[in-house]
Scaffold this active site. Structure first.
Site, PDB file in Angstrom:
ATOM      1  N   ARG A   1      69.970  42.606  -1.139  1.00  0.00           N
ATOM      2  CA  ARG A   1      70.950  43.133  -0.188  1.00  0.00           C
ATOM      3  C   ARG A   1      71.051  44.648  -0.291  1.00  0.00           C
ATOM      4  O   ARG A   1      71.051  45.370   0.731  1.00  0.00           O
ATOM      5  CB  ARG A   1      72.310  42.495  -0.473  1.00  0.00           C
ATOM      6  CG  ARG A   1      73.470  43.037   0.357  1.00  0.00           C
ATOM      7  CD  ARG A   1      74.784  42.715  -0.341  1.00  0.00           C
ATOM      8  NE  ARG A   1      74.898  43.402  -1.628  1.00  0.00           N
ATOM      9  CZ  ARG A   1      75.767  43.056  -2.587  1.00  0.00           C
ATOM     10  NH1 ARG A   1      76.562  42.027  -2.426  1.00  0.00           N
ATOM     11  NH2 ARG A   1      75.815  43.760  -3.717  1.00  0.00           N
TER      12      ARG A   1
ATOM     13  N   CYS B   1      86.292  39.248 -12.773  1.00  0.00           N
ATOM     14  CA  CYS B   1      85.771  40.541 -12.307  1.00  0.00           C
ATOM     15  C   CYS B   1      86.902  41.425 -11.763  1.00  0.00           C
ATOM     16  O   CYS B   1      87.817  41.760 -12.500  1.00  0.00           O
ATOM     17  CB  CYS B   1      84.658  40.315 -11.290  1.00  0.00           C
ATOM     18  SG  CYS B   1      83.548  41.742 -11.126  1.00  0.00           S
TER      19      CYS B   1
ATOM     20  N   SER C   1      77.709  42.328 -12.990  1.00  0.00           N
ATOM     21  CA  SER C   1      77.461  43.009 -11.722  1.00  0.00           C
ATOM     22  C   SER C   1      78.730  43.742 -11.310  1.00  0.00           C
ATOM     23  O   SER C   1      79.582  43.194 -10.623  1.00  0.00           O
ATOM     24  CB  SER C   1      77.046  41.998 -10.643  1.00  0.00           C
ATOM     25  OG  SER C   1      76.826  42.654  -9.406  1.00  0.00           O
TER      26      SER C   1
ATOM     27  N   GLU D   1      79.864  32.172 -13.564  1.00  0.00           N
ATOM     28  CA  GLU D   1      79.683  31.247 -12.440  1.00  0.00           C
ATOM     29  C   GLU D   1      78.432  31.515 -11.622  1.00  0.00           C
ATOM     30  O   GLU D   1      78.062  30.689 -10.768  1.00  0.00           O
ATOM     31  CB  GLU D   1      80.908  31.299 -11.519  1.00  0.00           C
ATOM     32  CG  GLU D   1      80.969  32.477 -10.555  1.00  0.00           C
ATOM     33  CD  GLU D   1      81.462  33.784 -11.176  1.00  0.00           C
ATOM     34  OE1 GLU D   1      81.653  34.762 -10.425  1.00  0.00           O
ATOM     35  OE2 GLU D   1      81.656  33.826 -12.404  1.00  0.00           O
TER      36      GLU D   1
ATOM     37  N   HIS E   1      80.181  37.291 -15.049  1.00  0.00           N
ATOM     38  CA  HIS E   1      80.057  36.183 -14.105  1.00  0.00           C
ATOM     39  C   HIS E   1      79.381  34.948 -14.711  1.00  0.00           C
ATOM     40  O   HIS E   1      78.187  34.697 -14.482  1.00  0.00           O
ATOM     41  CB  HIS E   1      79.291  36.652 -12.869  1.00  0.00           C
ATOM     42  CG  HIS E   1      80.048  37.677 -12.079  1.00  0.00           C
ATOM     43  ND1 HIS E   1      81.086  37.348 -11.229  1.00  0.00           N
ATOM     44  CD2 HIS E   1      79.936  39.029 -12.033  1.00  0.00           C
ATOM     45  CE1 HIS E   1      81.576  38.455 -10.692  1.00  0.00           C
ATOM     46  NE2 HIS E   1      80.898  39.480 -11.161  1.00  0.00           N
TER      47      HIS E   1
ATOM     48  N   LYS F   1      75.711  51.395 -12.014  1.00  0.00           N
ATOM     49  CA  LYS F   1      76.181  50.027 -11.953  1.00  0.00           C
ATOM     50  C   LYS F   1      75.690  49.221 -13.155  1.00  0.00           C
ATOM     51  O   LYS F   1      74.505  49.274 -13.507  1.00  0.00           O
ATOM     52  CB  LYS F   1      75.691  49.369 -10.659  1.00  0.00           C
ATOM     53  CG  LYS F   1      76.178  47.936 -10.463  1.00  0.00           C
ATOM     54  CD  LYS F   1      75.663  47.359  -9.155  1.00  0.00           C
ATOM     55  CE  LYS F   1      76.173  45.944  -8.915  1.00  0.00           C
ATOM     56  NZ  LYS F   1      75.673  45.377  -7.649  1.00  0.00           N
TER      57      LYS F   1
END
Length: 307
Positions: free
Chosen positions: A249, A142, A192, A237, A235, A163
């Site tokens: 969040r 990232c 993300s 992971e 990602h 985003k």
């Protein structure tokens, strides 16, 4: 083979609960093999979560992996206890005389900032330069991938109008690479980020090759043609809940955030998503480790000896 992490690391209990085989220091010393030494520069605020995510993927290999955790000395993160950092992490100064087979650099929540405005930018540049002499190969994730490309090639990042957030189909566009062994032509991957690296800027450098990209979320994975370094913008992971946690969040913070695409069944935030990307995370990390094992010298002190 198992992964070797600090004996008292909190991530150990979670990984053992998942069936990940962990080797302790005493057992590792008794095995007549040289483990692959991997250095993890963890720039994420949720350090324990990131430790679990990456140790899980690094463990999925028949090789023994010895993981060392690295943090910055020019910036002290506030989301983790000082005792955790002091107990389990080292700084660059503490490892600069050592050799490592691989270096993994995570993302960081600073992608909208200019690289030069990041508190630890000078330190990170020093780590990049040090790694050329002391590490066989890197895997950058990232913002870490964007930072590595900007440092070496001057490749910029660009802010997206909205985003890129969700699980997007990715296309394998470079066949015959060790990194991509076992991959289908198309697979899902969590995304993300607020910024992107553009294809044209990558193609301007002959040393770089785009391996994976998406019509929806852009360039995903780049490989250095000479060193084999990987630059992964998305990602592999992520846990099942990571996108949901990020969404909640941002909602709680009053941010203008859309639902993560292709994640919640029927776009219902109350519905349980499915982790359909983890096998590909295991696959790319396993391929990276396998190629690293083939290419790194048996005598670890020989790393970087050729310049």
């Amino acid at each position: 083979m198992p992964i070797k992490i600090p004996d008292d690391l909190p991530a150990r209990r979670v990984l053992e609960g998942e069936g990940v085989e962990i080797i302790d220091s005493h057992q590792a010393l008794r095995q007549d093999i040289r483990p692959l030494r991997i250095l993890l520069l963890n720039l994420m605020p949720k350090k324990v979560q990131t430790e679990i995510q990456l140790a899980r993927l690094l463990s999925h290999t028949p090789l023994q992996v010895d993981l060392t955790l690295l943090t910055t000395s020019t910036y002290t993160p506030s989301n983790i206890s000082p005792s955790h950092l002091k107990t389990f992490y080292k700084t660059h100064r503490e490892v600069m005389d050592e050799k490592f087979d691989g270096l993994v650099i995570t993302g960081a929540p600073v992608e909208r900032m200019a690289f030069e405005d990041v508190d630890y930018w000078a330190e990170l540049r020093g780590i990049f330069e040090w790694s050329r002499r002391n590490v066989t190969r890197s895997l950058n994730i990232c913002w870490g991938a964007q930072a590595a490309l900007y440092h070496e090639f001057g490749i910029p990042k660009f802010e997206l109008p909205q985003k890129a957030f969700g699980v997007f189909e990715q296309d394998v566009v470079a066949q015959g690479r060790r990194t991509l062994l076992g991959f289908p032509e198309r697979f899902p991957m969590p995304v993300s980020r607020h910024t992107e690296t553009r294809r044209a800027d990558v193609e301007a450098h002959a040393k770089l090759a785009i391996l994976i990209e998406s019509a929806d979320s852009g360039v995903a994975v780049i490989e250095h043609n000479e060193r084999g370094d990987l630059y992964v913008f998305n990602h592999f992971e992520y846990d099942l809940d990571t996108l949901r946690q990020e969404y909640q969040r941002d909602v709680e913070a009053g941010m203008d955030i859309q639902l993560p695409a292709n994640y919640f069944p029927n776009d219902d935030p109350a519905a349980e998503p499915r982790n359909i990307w983890r096998p590909y995370g295991y696959l790319i990390f396993g391929n990276w480790i396998s190629a690293l094992y083939q290419d790194t010298p048996f005598d670890i002190e020989a790393i970087g000896a050729g310049g």
